[in-house]
Design an enzyme around this catalytic site. Structure first.
Site, short mmCIF file in Angstrom:
data_model
loop_
_atom_site.label_atom_id
_atom_site.label_comp_id
_atom_site.label_asym_id
_atom_site.label_seq_id
_atom_site.Cartn_x
_atom_site.Cartn_y
_atom_site.Cartn_z
N LYS A 44 -23.36 20.69 -14.91
CA LYS A 44 -25.00 20.26 -14.83
C LYS A 44 -25.73 20.49 -16.15
O LYS A 44 -26.42 20.15 -16.56
CB LYS A 44 -26.22 21.07 -14.20
CG LYS A 44 -25.38 21.30 -12.40
CD LYS A 44 -26.76 21.74 -11.72
CE LYS A 44 -28.00 21.50 -11.94
NZ LYS A 44 -29.01 22.72 -11.21
N HIS B 145 -8.83 -4.26 6.31
CA HIS B 145 -9.75 -5.32 4.75
C HIS B 145 -11.20 -5.51 5.56
O HIS B 145 -10.96 -6.95 6.00
CB HIS B 145 -9.24 -6.43 5.07
CG HIS B 145 -8.23 -6.30 4.06
ND1 HIS B 145 -7.62 -7.15 3.40
CD2 HIS B 145 -7.18 -4.93 3.68
CE1 HIS B 145 -6.28 -6.81 2.37
NE2 HIS B 145 -6.78 -5.70 2.65
N SER C 103 -27.25 20.60 -7.79
CA SER C 103 -27.20 21.95 -8.11
C SER C 103 -26.27 22.69 -8.70
O SER C 103 -25.23 21.83 -7.80
CB SER C 103 -28.00 22.94 -6.65
OG SER C 103 -27.46 24.46 -6.21
N ASP D 288 -34.96 24.32 -14.57
CA ASP D 288 -35.73 25.54 -15.00
C ASP D 288 -34.62 26.08 -16.30
O ASP D 288 -35.45 26.65 -17.51
CB ASP D 288 -35.39 26.43 -14.46
CG ASP D 288 -34.24 27.30 -13.91
OD1 ASP D 288 -34.25 28.63 -13.96
OD2 ASP D 288 -33.83 26.38 -12.95
N GLU E 40 -25.27 9.01 15.22
CA GLU E 40 -24.40 10.29 16.12
C GLU E 40 -22.87 9.54 16.01
O GLU E 40 -22.41 10.96 15.68
CB GLU E 40 -25.00 9.19 17.73
CG GLU E 40 -23.80 9.69 18.53
CD GLU E 40 -24.30 11.08 18.82
OE1 GLU E 40 -23.60 11.87 20.15
OE2 GLU E 40 -25.57 11.89 18.47
N CYS F 27 0.67 -1.48 -0.34
CA CYS F 27 0.09 0.49 -0.18
C CYS F 27 0.88 1.30 -0.13
O CYS F 27 -0.10 2.49 0.01
CB CYS F 27 -1.39 -0.27 1.37
SG CYS F 27 -1.78 -1.92 1.39
#
Length: 522
Positions: free
Chosen positions: A455, A131, A421, A481, A154, A111
């Site tokens: 978008k 793992h 958005s 819109d 929580e 790693c």
């Protein structure tokens, strides 16, 4: 004695420093943590790994030495002498001696290149690769999902930068045959999700980092708890990705799955157009001009951010959050200066003094707002400024009068509603969490911003479709819109309705889309 390779003749890479107390204590700590993680099931079968930077107040974190556990070793039986010592750039400075059969020759963690990405890109102090079964299974519930999402739990509070009401989003990357081959995709995920402190690897595990070993360990425990909770809620037929964790009503959720094995379960039709429009299981809503007056951002939010940017940065200058905002802005401004973007001014170094730095930041942000730029650095800072405004009741989210009833109706009927958005997800949550109708987030299942794509590009809607795990994109209704957004969503197979509200831009003649003036028509 361990083999030593000194790449630079400095105090922190000298033989004396490699044998110093800080280095020895860090090796001891990794040995202890690996034993603990083995008993948690995180590093069994020689898998998983832990790496920690040698904390030394006299050395900047970016230059501190790295201690790393070896690969292919029984993690619960490791001793400090088994550890590798690396320079901050990843060169091996000290490696363990070989042991007799049946031990394998020493090898640094597979790693290593992934750990270095977290150190270099996030200035981490420690990284844990687990793992743990929970981190593996949670990526398998829906093989198409590219994110894990959960809210209103929580233990989310234990994840850096998150609170109980926030939606925790963890990117998922695809596994490869060899761990080192994950390096590029992990780096891309870190870049694409600037607030994440973890990346899941499908069918494999998770990488988690923090600014210290305590932060990394705490977050690792919270992530595993949340993954386990999501799996158990899924088994119970409950939806972990929504605020109320009610019964799963769709055949595939954000993280997939077919509750009770019912592959054909769908929500009832949302739109009736002579009975020809297919059932919708999800609705994706734009904000400006759709749920909210087009003038809300231009007349209220943007001026508030512009007028308060200096006050906000000055008051929070020394916090980790604002320093992260400043770092992003510096990087953006450097790019702007190279490209000759109008309004960009150099940001002096921290050594120039706080006042000069703040003044330059204010000038750049004002220019960015004036140009209505859709960039991460600006959106992130604006979100933090707006959060303060909402919390201080200086701002209130505005939605059209028909929106709350429609959200409640869709939610009750089992339809999942999402927001897409150009504003940041933080800004979206603030708006819907602080309206004159109260907190509307309980009716929303998730948030997308432009990190998933522009978008006006079809690829963005393909990404959303995969994230939502629908069988067919036509099961998603997109309401906006903006004509160009409608075209892009339609090309991705979405059902599309254009919202016609006061102040919206005129539509092209013969645009061919269904229009509504109120959500009560949907």
């Amino acid at each position: 004695m361990a083999a030593v390779v000194n790449e630079v003749n400095t105090a922190e890479t000298s033989q004396a420093y490699l044998e110093s107390n800080p280095v020895r204590e860090t090796k001891d700590l990794i040995t202890e943590l690996c034993r603990q993680f083995y008993h948690l099931g995180w590093v069994s079968g020689t898998g998983g790994s832990v790496t920690i930077k040698v904390h030394d107040e006299s050395i900047p974190r970016s230059n501190q030495l790295i201690i790393m556990s070896p690969s292919g070793v029984q993690k619960e039986r490791m001793v400090p002498e088994d550890m590798y010592v690396l320079s901050s750039s990843g060169s091996i400075l000290s490696s363990p001696l070989s042991k007799p059969f049946p031990y394998k020759p020493p090898k640094c963690s597979d790693c290593a290149s992934l750990f270095l990405k977290a150190y270099q890109m996030r200035n981490a102090g420690a990284v844990i690769h687990s793992h743990g079964m929970e981190s593996c299974l949670v990526t398998m519930i829906n093989p198409l999902a590219k994110e894990f999402r959960i809210t209103h739990m929580e233990m989310i509070k234990g994840i850096q930068g998150h609170g109980y009401y926030d939606e925790l989003v963890v990117p998922i990357i695809e596994n490869t045959a060899h761990e080192r081959e994950l390096t590029d995709s992990l780096a891309e995920a870190i870049e694409a999700y600037p607030k994440t402190t973890a990346v899941l690897v499908r069918n494999h595990g998770i990488y988690i980092w923090g600014d210290s070993w305590i932060s990394a360990k705490t977050q690792a425990e919270c992530y595993h708890y949340l993954f386990d909770a999501a799996i158990k809620l899924h088994q119970m037929g409950l939806d972990w990705s929504t605020p109320n964790h009610g019964p799963i009503t769709n055949s595939r959720e954000v993280l997939g799955g077919h509750p009770n094995g019912n592959m054909s379960q769908k929500a009832g039709p949302l739109i009736s157009d002579n009975g020809t429009v297919p059932s919708r299981r999800c609705i994706v809503l734009d904000i400006e001009g759709t749920t909210t007056p087009i003038s809300f951002a231009t007349d209220i939010l943007f001026p508030f951010a512009r007028d308060n940017v200096g006050r906000h940065i000055d008051a929070t200058y020394d916090t980790a959050e604002t320093q992260d905002d400043i770092k992003l802005l510096r990087s953006q401004v450097e790019d702007d200066l190279r490209q000759g973007i109008a309004g960009a001014v150099p940001i002096p170094s921290d050594n120039s003094g706080k006042e000069e730095v703040v003044a330059a930041l204010v000038a750049n942000v004002e220019a960015m707002i004036k140009a209505d730029r859709k960039i991460t650095a600006l959106k992130q800072l604006q979100g933090h400024i707006w959060r303060t405004g909402f919390h201080n009741n200086e701002l209130k989210g505005i939605v059209f009068d028909d929106v709350p009833a429609a959200l409640e109706k869709w939610h009750t009927s089992g339809v999942k509603v999402y927001i897409y958005s150009s504003g940041s997800r933080l800004a979206q949550r603030l708006l819907f969490g602080n309206t004159s109708y109260g907190d509307l987030r309980k009716y929303l299942s998730g948030y997308f911003d432009t990190k998933i794509g522009n978008k006006k590009e079809t690829g963005s809607y393909n990404e959303i479709s995969e994230s939502l795990g629908v069988d067919n994109p036509s099961e998603i209704l997109f309401v906006t819109d903006v004509y160009q957004e409608a075209v892009a969503a339609q090309a991705a197979g979405f059902g599309v309705i254009i919202s016609v509200r006061p102040g919206n831009a005129p539509l092209p003649k013969n645009h061919g889309f269904k229009t509504v003036t109120s959500f009560s028509e949907i």
